[in-house]
Design an enzyme around this catalytic site. Structure first.
Site, mmCIF file in Angstrom:
data_model
loop_
_atom_site.group_PDB
_atom_site.id
_atom_site.type_symbol
_atom_site.label_atom_id
_atom_site.label_comp_id
_atom_site.label_asym_id
_atom_site.label_seq_id
_atom_site.Cartn_x
_atom_site.Cartn_y
_atom_site.Cartn_z
ATOM 1 N N TYR B 88 0.845 -1.294 -0.003
ATOM 2 C CA TYR B 88 -0.137 -0.036 0.092
ATOM 3 C C TYR B 88 0.667 1.250 -0.035
ATOM 4 O O TYR B 88 2.107 1.216 0.898
ATOM 5 C CB TYR B 88 -1.008 -0.010 1.146
ATOM 6 C CG TYR B 88 -1.977 1.083 1.271
ATOM 7 C CD1 TYR B 88 -3.240 0.634 0.477
ATOM 8 C CD2 TYR B 88 -2.259 1.989 2.319
ATOM 9 C CE1 TYR B 88 -4.182 1.453 0.290
ATOM 10 C CE2 TYR B 88 -3.364 2.775 2.143
ATOM 11 C CZ TYR B 88 -4.402 2.247 1.152
ATOM 12 O OH TYR B 88 -5.439 3.198 1.341
ATOM 13 N N VAL B 202 -18.534 -0.319 -0.176
ATOM 14 C CA VAL B 202 -18.394 0.825 -1.020
ATOM 15 C C VAL B 202 -19.747 0.623 -1.916
ATOM 16 O O VAL B 202 -20.683 1.437 -2.210
ATOM 17 C CB VAL B 202 -17.431 1.235 -1.801
ATOM 18 C CG1 VAL B 202 -17.670 2.078 -2.881
ATOM 19 C CG2 VAL B 202 -16.203 1.297 -0.925
ATOM 20 N N ARG B 222 -20.968 -10.723 -8.895
ATOM 21 C CA ARG B 222 -20.626 -12.134 -9.396
ATOM 22 C C ARG B 222 -21.605 -13.112 -9.177
ATOM 23 O O ARG B 222 -22.519 -13.238 -8.019
ATOM 24 C CB ARG B 222 -19.332 -12.605 -8.525
ATOM 25 C CG ARG B 222 -17.950 -11.908 -8.939
ATOM 26 C CD ARG B 222 -16.921 -12.302 -7.990
ATOM 27 N NE ARG B 222 -16.994 -11.951 -7.000
ATOM 28 C CZ ARG B 222 -16.385 -12.423 -5.733
ATOM 29 N NH1 ARG B 222 -15.459 -13.240 -5.937
ATOM 30 N NH2 ARG B 222 -16.785 -11.799 -4.736
#
Lengths: 391, 391
Positions: B88, B202, B222
């Site tokens: 990150y 989100v 999915r």
């Protein structure tokens, strides 16, 4: 009254009065004032070799708001080939108006014309002898004569010192470079941009316009025989640095060039890994503008470049831009002609193909075939001749 | 004076005076007013299983501008895992200040704290009992107590009717959805956006905020066992349509949903082919905003989508945005809490992990291991308990 003009007077057209240039010259007129136009046509999308034909048709004298024009020069751009193949979003209108047996269209989108005669209702500011370029795509520029309306044409500004080739090629390559350098990132004097396919028509234009605006450029080209000469040529043109795709993947080398200064804009004509690498070269918040897809591979963009480096990706299409920005386009063409006139803008390497009344299909096809790999070097440009035409 | 507060009074804290909530409660204080903090630490980047340890250290009473805080709830976000792994861009500071043998950092970036005591020079508007969230990344939220400065905290607006979990999770997922819906495309009531990973934190936030603003949404998930229930759940939450990745590749089906209305915005948390498909669903001039990379594949963007469809690609990173937009962030948190209070914003599915004085490493590691596949469903949230703490 039908007014005609000799092409030999083109270079004088901007300097001398229209009156002087209007030497009657009727070799291409058939009886009753009709003009014979020779054109390439296609009736179905496909490989240019298979679908293009040579055709002749008669153009009557202009009436009402009709303007009869003579083509002076018409470039062969990759988009033209794509359009013939049917893989370009702009589709021409197929019509029976050309006198072909089946509905046909004339290919070619960019071109320079000279006004030869005007109908009675044409805006009086448009006069025989004046030069114009196409106002949008799909006009069909690969022909010797045509009829147009004012809305099809952009009458050119001061053309003194601008050659027909320069005028004919101003509306696609230099214009694309100009807009991409101006409209996507805020570059100031001394700021860097990077581009791949730097040896293309747009690439060479971007080098020169960038130099004119004080931008520094990193120019990526494919490694090739004679790479040193090419590097030197593009540097002499104003490219700050010219490097190969392999060199462009070396981050330390890039940092050495820029001294760590962030690169604000990237111009992408290749796609695939080359585009990925542009995102690596771009600085934080940089903009990647795509205008071509030479590698025929989609752009591969790491999510991290978007999320953490805040890179923005856009596309640029001069046809779409031109339709919406008539005034800005005129100003841009004026700028480009000013640079040409001042010797600040060098021609893109090109090869002219003389197109006269008796030129055969095979000769016209040759540059179209080459046009498929145009980016590697020279652009083909049809130049309509006045063979056999006493001026 | 050192002031302490019981966590059991949290829900009351917003409604009753600070005075009332300040029941002396010193179980966690060591002698001389020191507070014992339990934390996860790591000294090297790597797999969380291998590098995380449980550690205890003493926090002295606050002095000058120091604020002692108690963690109430700390979510486990995918970014936290990536940070521990070292992949990150935001890196925590490794320090000896925690009393570890080698330099260490506390993981965790999002969290809700309660002020327990303030140094003499702390802004008097900050008082014990108040709630706050972290003002930026890298604070290290996976611990029970800490010392902070005003600059580390965003004191929360009216928290009446907002649960600790809701407050603790407002600054990443809902905030990311809020900004992406607001800052990239001009959506008006009735306009469409599309998103993949619609079942993520989100994604669920975007559905609900979008509904609140009158936007229509196409939500891609999915295919999975129980897909019909999931579709129904997300539709009930406000999603206009919920479809699988396979259904999203069917252009006619998309046109049927939208009635040909252009989709103006796409939110991408997946990448690879799923992102390519979003560019197909987007209308002309649409914006694709990437905030995650679940597929661990770069975005594959056809040049034609950029050039001819004028699609723009961006990224969004809440950490970077938050650093630059303190005021707008406060307003956004206020909006989100208003929706929560009005019952317009449902919790994202979560699983709490109670963290008390004697909780062992193994229990804390379990949700972190799950966190690696967090997007598939429930978010793990540490909730710091007051076990053994008489209020």
């Amino acid at each position: 009254m039908l007014q005609l003009i000799s092409i030999r007077s083109l270079r004088r057209a901007s300097r001398v009065s229209v009156q002087q240039t209007l030497k009657a010259n009727r070799y291409y007129s058939t009886r009753f004032g009709y003009t014979l136009s020779r054109c390439l046509v296609f009736s179905n999308f496909g490989q240019p070799d298979k679908v293009l034909k040579l055709h002749s048709y008669s153009i009557p004298p202009p009436y009402d708001d009709i303007i009869n024009v003579k083509f002076i020069a018409s470039p062969i751009n990759p988009a033209d080939i794509n359009q013939i193949e049917g893989v370009y979003p702009e589709k021409p209108e197929f019509t029976l108006g050309l006198g072909t047996g089946e509905k046909s269209a004339v290919p070619g989108n960019e071109g320079l014309v000279q006004v030869i005669s005007c109908g009675s209702k044409v805006d009086p500011s448009i006069r025989p002898g004046q030069w114009a370029i196409m106002s949008g795509p799909n006009f069909g520029t690969w022909r010797t004569y045509a009829q147009a309306r004012k809305s099809n044409l952009i009458m050119l500004p001061n053309i003194e010192g601008v050659s027909p080739i320069q005028a004919a090629t101003a509306s696609v390559n230099p214009s694309t470079a100009y807009r991409m350098l101006k409209d996507f990132a805020e570059l100031g004097a001394g700021d860097y941009f990077v581009q791949n396919a730097a040896n293309s028509g747009v690439g060479r234009s971007a080098i020169q316009i960038g130099k004119e605006w004080g931008f520094k450029s990193i120019n990526i080209v494919r490694d090739r025989p004679g790479i040193d000469e090419l590097k030197e040529e593009l540097r002499a043109m104003g490219g700050t640095e010219v490097i190969t795709e392999a060199e462009a993947r070396d981050r330390r080398y890039i940092a050495q060039i820029t001294g760590g200064q962030p690169v604000k804009l990237a111009l992408n004509c290749v796609g695939g890994e080359s585009a990925t690498n542009l995102t690596r070269i771009l600085g934080h918040g940089g903009h990647l503008v795509t205008y071509g897809a030479m590698a025929k591979l989609p752009l591969s963009i790491p999510a991290s470049a978007l999320i953490f480096k805040n890179i923005h990706c856009h596309g640029f299409w001069i046809s779409a831009w031109s339709k919406k920005n008539e005034v800005a386009r005129y100003e841009m063409i004026t700028d480009i002609f000013d640079w040409v006139r001042d010797g600040k803008f060098k021609d893109i390497p090109y090869e002219t193909i003389q197109w006269s009344e008796d030129t055969e299909l095979e000769k016209l096809m040759d540059p179209i075939r080459k046009g498929i790999s145009e980016y590697s070097g020279r652009k083909g440009i049809f130049v309509m001749e006045e063979t056999g035409n006493p001026s």
